[in-house]
Design a protein around this motif. Structure first.
Motif, PDB file in Angstrom:
ATOM      1  N   HIS A 105       2.950 -16.024  16.502  1.00 41.20           N
ATOM      2  CA  HIS A 105       3.936 -15.128  17.102  1.00 41.20           C
ATOM      3  C   HIS A 105       5.359 -15.540  16.715  1.00 41.20           C
ATOM      4  CE1 HIS A 105       1.515 -12.500  19.806  1.00 41.20           C
ATOM      5  NE2 HIS A 105       0.638 -13.475  19.673  1.00 41.20           N
ATOM      6  N   GLY A 109       8.167 -13.005  14.923  1.00 42.40           N
ATOM      7  CA  GLY A 109       9.548 -12.869  15.367  1.00 42.40           C
ATOM      8  C   GLY A 109      10.521 -13.430  14.356  1.00 42.40           C
ATOM      9  N   THR A 201       9.509  -8.089  24.954  1.00 43.06           N
ATOM     10  CA  THR A 201       9.854  -9.036  23.896  1.00 43.06           C
ATOM     11  C   THR A 201       9.770  -8.373  22.532  1.00 43.06           C
ATOM     12  OG1 THR A 201       9.059 -10.924  25.190  1.00 43.06           O
ATOM     13  CG2 THR A 201       9.218 -11.221  22.804  1.00 43.06           C
ATOM     14  N   THR A 202       8.676  -7.635  22.297  1.00 45.65           N
ATOM     15  CA  THR A 202       8.507  -6.919  21.020  1.00 45.65           C
ATOM     16  C   THR A 202       9.612  -5.888  20.837  1.00 45.65           C
ATOM     17  OG1 THR A 202       6.101  -7.201  21.158  1.00 45.65           O
ATOM     18  CG2 THR A 202       6.926  -5.519  19.651  1.00 45.65           C
ATOM     19  N   GLN A 206      12.442  -5.918  17.838  1.00 45.08           N
ATOM     20  CA  GLN A 206      12.520  -4.780  16.917  1.00 45.08           C
ATOM     21  C   GLN A 206      13.869  -4.073  17.026  1.00 45.08           C
ATOM     22  OE1 GLN A 206      10.541  -3.701  14.594  1.00 45.08           O
ATOM     23  NE2 GLN A 206       8.572  -4.660  14.956  1.00 45.08           N
ATOM     24  N   SER A 254       2.395  -4.446   9.952  1.00 50.98           N
ATOM     25  CA  SER A 254       2.335  -4.504  11.419  1.00 50.98           C
ATOM     26  C   SER A 254       1.794  -3.192  11.981  1.00 50.98           C
ATOM     27  CB  SER A 254       3.709  -4.788  12.005  1.00 50.98           C
ATOM     28  OG  SER A 254       4.234  -5.991  11.520  1.00 50.98           O
TER      29      SER A 254
END
Length: 312
Positions: A105, A109, A201-202, A206, A254
């Protein structure tokens, strides 16, 4: 008896690939070759930036983080998967599983934050060339790099802190490697907070990455159109195309990975392979893209290789 129970609870079972008879060794060999190729390419870029004084500039100091991050990503995933394939064990120690998930992860990021930093650097270089050295001082570059890695570490660290506090009532992972979604499925507790925090968080990663990159490249495009000098346009294209390709490659893999899990008619093996693509394709292709599109990097590599051959 209690020690045996505790020991068993710390060992997790990964879901293995369903391989045809005699298929594990060819797959293992191909996987090792892919891994060695990726390591060689990324290490070559890292060593060139360290050794060659011409690369001791802000652009390459920031670029240094990209192959380093790619090396972390593919090393955290592929060797363990290949080892499980050839030994047919599919077992993992829980703390190592958490570490693997954390690193994977962090890699995801890291790609977004490092590309954001690189886009900002190119924006300053092309849109404010006369102020570039004033703005992108060693101190500023260090702050940008620390912010990129620090924000990544804090967000992913918080995500896994929320995950490890939950009790586990299952020891079977539904994946060939460890990640946060698979680890969350091991608990019977309420994971609502984890899911919300994971989505936030994602979204934050982004949003920051896409916003900065879109702003930077739009400004660069405007600067190219306003400035009629062909050499300025060429410089902008050569320095930005590679970063755009790397970003689009990461976003494509992704998206493809996420979509593949939405279709129930896709085989289990294919879903596992698509899940691995995000940790395989960028680390393998990124150094090639930069080698082809970054003239300085390509020419320096050719010069170094020529010297090595002529000295023998």
């Amino acid at each position: 008896m209690e020690d045996t129970s505790l020991n068993d609870s710390l060992h997790l079972t990964l879901e293995p690939f369903v391989l045809p008879p005699g298929g594990k060794y060819p797959i293992f060999i191909v996987g090792i070759l892919v891994y060695l190729f990726s390591v060689f390419c990324n290490m070559t870029v890292l060593i060139l930036i360290i050794v060659e004084k011409d690369f001791h500039r802000p652009m390459y100091f920031i670029l240094f983080s990209l192959p380093l991050n790619d090396f972390i990503g593919i090393s955290a995933m592929l060797p363990k998967v290949l080892l499980d394939i050839v030994t047919e064990t599919s077992m993992v120690y829980y703390p190592l599983c958490v570490l693997q998930g954390f690193l994977l992860h962090m890699y995801g990021g890291g790609v977004l934050f490092v590309l954001t930093a690189m886009a900002f650097d190119r924006y300053i270089a092309i849109c404010n060339p006369l102020r570039y050295n004033t703005i992108m001082t060693p101190c500023t570059v260090m702050i940008i790099i620390v912010l990129a890695w620090g924000a990544d570490f804090i967000l992913i660290g918080s995500l896994f802190f929320l995950q490890v506090r939950l009790p586990r009532c299952n020891n079977s992972l539904t994946n060939v490697y460890c990640d946060n979604p698979s680890l969350l499925k091991l608990t019977c507790a309420d994971t609502t907070m984890n899911n919300i925090f994971g989505l936030c968080t994602t979204a934050i990663m982004q949003l920051i990455s896409i916003s900065v990159q879109v702003f930077s490249y739009v400004q660069i495009l405007i600067a190219c159109l306003v400035n009629r000098q062909s050499d300025a346009k060429s410089k902008a294209i050569n320095t930005c195309v590679a970063q755009l390709v790397v970003f689009l490659l990461f976003e494509f893999t992704s998206t493809f990975t996420i979509l593949s899990h939405r279709f129930k008619n896709i085989s289990s093996n294919l879903q596992k392979i698509t899940g691995m693509l995000i940790f395989l394709l960028p680390p393998v292709l990124n150094p090639i893209v930069y080698g082809m599109k970054t003239k300085e990097l390509r020419n320096t590599l050719i010069k170094v290789m020529t010297k090595q051959v002529s000295s023998r």
